[in-house]
Design an enzyme around this catalytic site. Structure first.
Site, PDB file in Angstrom:
ATOM      1  N   LYS A  32     -40.493  47.620 -31.967  1.00 37.55           N
ATOM      2  CA  LYS A  32     -40.623  48.527 -30.824  1.00 37.55           C
ATOM      3  C   LYS A  32     -40.167  47.818 -29.555  1.00 37.55           C
ATOM      4  CE  LYS A  32     -44.604  49.774 -28.549  1.00 37.55           C
ATOM      5  NZ  LYS A  32     -44.377  49.947 -27.117  1.00 37.55           N
ATOM      6  N   ASP A  59     -39.183  52.823 -27.155  1.00 38.75           N
ATOM      7  CA  ASP A  59     -40.351  53.412 -26.496  1.00 38.75           C
ATOM      8  C   ASP A  59     -40.046  53.677 -25.022  1.00 38.75           C
ATOM      9  OD1 ASP A  59     -42.880  54.327 -26.024  1.00 38.75           O
ATOM     10  OD2 ASP A  59     -43.864  52.372 -26.143  1.00 38.75           O
ATOM     11  N   LYS A  61     -40.498  56.876 -23.652  1.00 35.79           N
ATOM     12  CA  LYS A  61     -41.356  57.990 -23.208  1.00 35.79           C
ATOM     13  C   LYS A  61     -40.612  58.947 -22.270  1.00 35.79           C
ATOM     14  CE  LYS A  61     -45.723  55.444 -23.798  1.00 35.79           C
ATOM     15  NZ  LYS A  61     -45.329  54.070 -24.118  1.00 35.79           N
ATOM     16  N   HIS A  63     -39.284  62.007 -20.206  1.00 35.24           N
ATOM     17  CA  HIS A  63     -39.946  63.150 -19.550  1.00 35.24           C
ATOM     18  C   HIS A  63     -39.042  63.589 -18.400  1.00 35.24           C
ATOM     19  CE1 HIS A  63     -43.969  64.816 -17.702  1.00 35.24           C
ATOM     20  NE2 HIS A  63     -42.982  65.690 -17.679  1.00 35.24           N
ATOM     21  N   ASP A  64     -38.287  64.670 -18.632  1.00 32.16           N
ATOM     22  CA  ASP A  64     -37.340  65.124 -17.604  1.00 32.16           C
ATOM     23  C   ASP A  64     -37.007  66.590 -17.879  1.00 32.16           C
ATOM     24  OD1 ASP A  64     -35.230  65.163 -15.601  1.00 32.16           O
ATOM     25  OD2 ASP A  64     -35.093  62.996 -15.861  1.00 32.16           O
ATOM     26  N   ILE A  65     -36.027  67.135 -17.181  1.00 32.82           N
ATOM     27  CA  ILE A  65     -35.655  68.524 -17.469  1.00 32.82           C
ATOM     28  C   ILE A  65     -35.047  68.575 -18.882  1.00 32.82           C
ATOM     29  CG2 ILE A  65     -35.330  69.212 -15.051  1.00 32.82           C
ATOM     30  CD1 ILE A  65     -32.275  68.939 -15.546  1.00 32.82           C
ATOM     31  N   PRO A  66     -35.162  69.722 -19.564  1.00 28.53           N
ATOM     32  CA  PRO A  66     -34.724  69.802 -20.960  1.00 28.53           C
ATOM     33  C   PRO A  66     -33.317  69.275 -21.201  1.00 28.53           C
ATOM     34  CG  PRO A  66     -35.937  71.773 -20.378  1.00 28.53           C
ATOM     35  CD  PRO A  66     -35.782  70.983 -19.108  1.00 28.53           C
ATOM     36  N   THR A 116     -53.675  56.520 -22.720  1.00 20.99           N
ATOM     37  CA  THR A 116     -55.066  56.052 -22.773  1.00 20.99           C
ATOM     38  C   THR A 116     -55.515  55.427 -21.454  1.00 20.99           C
ATOM     39  OG1 THR A 116     -54.226  54.066 -23.822  1.00 20.99           O
ATOM     40  CG2 THR A 116     -55.255  55.688 -25.260  1.00 20.99           C
ATOM     41  N   ARG A 206     -49.633  42.218 -28.676  1.00 24.44           N
ATOM     42  CA  ARG A 206     -50.194  40.915 -28.320  1.00 24.44           C
ATOM     43  C   ARG A 206     -50.813  40.093 -29.445  1.00 24.44           C
ATOM     44  NH1 ARG A 206     -52.877  43.403 -23.132  1.00 24.44           N
ATOM     45  NH2 ARG A 206     -52.695  45.167 -24.571  1.00 24.44           N
TER      46      ARG A 206
HETATM   47  O1  C5P Z   1     -52.145  46.038 -27.036  1.00 21.69           O
HETATM   48  P1  C5P Z   1     -50.857  45.652 -27.720  1.00 21.69           P
HETATM   49  O2  C5P Z   1     -50.175  44.494 -27.074  1.00 21.69           O
HETATM   50  O3  C5P Z   1     -51.016  45.467 -29.220  1.00 21.69           O
HETATM   51  O4  C5P Z   1     -49.969  46.952 -27.471  1.00 21.69           O
HETATM   52  C1  C5P Z   1     -48.846  47.189 -28.225  1.00 21.69           C
HETATM   53  C2  C5P Z   1     -47.960  48.215 -27.626  1.00 21.69           C
HETATM   54  O5  C5P Z   1     -48.548  49.497 -27.696  1.00 21.69           O
HETATM   55  C3  C5P Z   1     -47.522  48.010 -26.196  1.00 21.69           C
HETATM   56  O6  C5P Z   1     -46.114  47.955 -26.176  1.00 21.69           O
HETATM   57  C4  C5P Z   1     -48.022  49.214 -25.444  1.00 21.69           C
HETATM   58  O7  C5P Z   1     -47.051  49.706 -24.552  1.00 21.69           O
HETATM   59  C5  C5P Z   1     -48.263  50.227 -26.542  1.00 21.69           C
HETATM   60  N1  C5P Z   1     -49.404  51.068 -26.266  1.00 21.69           N
HETATM   61  C6  C5P Z   1     -49.218  52.422 -26.235  1.00 21.69           C
HETATM   62  N2  C5P Z   1     -50.281  53.243 -26.010  1.00 21.69           N
HETATM   63  C7  C5P Z   1     -51.493  52.735 -25.819  1.00 21.69           C
HETATM   64  C8  C5P Z   1     -51.701  51.377 -25.854  1.00 21.69           C
HETATM   65  C9  C5P Z   1     -50.619  50.538 -26.087  1.00 21.69           C
HETATM   66  O8  C5P Z   1     -48.096  52.915 -26.440  1.00 21.69           O
HETATM   67  N3  C5P Z   1     -52.495  53.552 -25.631  1.00 21.69           N
END
Ligand code: C5P
Length: 228
Positions: A32, A59, A61, A63-66, A116, A206
């Site tokens: 990722k 990754d 994410k 988020h914009d106009i279609p 989150t 991590r």
């Molecule tokens: O906490 P850790 O380092 O294991 O996170 C791994 C990945 O998960 C990170 O790249 C973080 O952007 C992503 N992540 C996420 N949604 C969360 C928590 C972490 O996409 N709620």
């Protein structure tokens, strides 16, 4: 389907990131990458990771106009990315265009619901009449109904979401920890727990990146997934 491990390559130094991947060659892994590496290195890093034999999870994410999201997804298909995240809050039209853009390629679109990092105040901020959890469920259901392939959610909610959404989708769970070393009070989602709750892709950053012997930790997690 056996669950898969996605290593979150949250490493600033590109050489270091690639050298870690070199040491992991041969393992069945999804890598990722996000803002940290992609904004700096661009498509080249995707190609390098693909050439090493790994699947790529971009990754970003979206988020914009279609139409703009449509173009972004098209580019991801051209790059042969395997997984791409989009924000379900972007709306049904945006998701429809994303699904249209991937056509019959192998790209899997993963929907992010409510991050989150948000607290209940967020629902007030966006003027939602739903609570956080309810909102996440509604967004997940809408995404799956629109043709989005998977949902990013917590290992603690994956079972409930799978029970409530009666359709097949890929459940992607970050927030995995190998052991509860820092804080006895906090609930920790171990790889075994996540798999048993229904996770299909476990995202781990991590615990691997900060480990002394990263390869050993990757192998350990893969074993735990297999034995769960
Ligand atoms: O906490 P850790 O380092 O294991 O996170 C791994 C990945 O998960 C990170 O790249 C973080 O952007 C992503 N992540 C996420 N949604 C969360 C928590 C972490 O996409 N709620």
């Amino acid at each position: 389907m056996t669950a898969k491990l996605a290593v979150a390559l949250d490493i600033k130094n590109t050489e270091e990131a690639l050298s870690l991947l070199n040491s992991l060659k041969g393992e069945d892994l999804i890598i990722k990458i996000g803002y940290l590496l992609f904004i700096k290195e661009g498509p080249n890093i995707v190609k390098k990771i693909k050439d090493m034999g790994f699947s790529v999870f971009l990754d970003l994410k979206l988020h914009d106009i279609p139409n703009t999201v449509y173009n972004g997804v098209k580019s991801a298909v051209e790059l042969e990315v395997d997984y791409l995240t989009i924000h379900t809050l972007g709306g049904v039209e945006m998701m429809k265009k994303a699904v249209e853009a991937k056509e019959d390629s192998d790209l899997k679109l993963l929907g992010v619901t409510v991050l989150t990092s948000h607290s209940e105040e967020y629902t007030e901020y966006i003027g939602s009449r739903y609570g956080l959890h309810q909102l996440a469920l509604k967004l997940a259901r809408t995404a799956v109904d629109t043709g989005i392939d998977g949902i990013v959610c917590s290992p603690f909610e994956v079972r409930q979401i799978k029970e409530k959404i009666n359709k097949k989708f890929i459940a992607v769970t970050p927030g995995i920890r190998i052991e509860n070393s820092d804080d006895d009070q906090k609930r920790v989602a171990t790889p075994e727990f996540a798999v048993r709750e229904g996770s299909d892709i476990l995202v781990v950053g991590r615990p691997i990146i900060k480990a002394k012997d990263k390869k050993k930790v990757v192998r350990e997690i893969l074993e735990k997934i297999k034995d769960a």
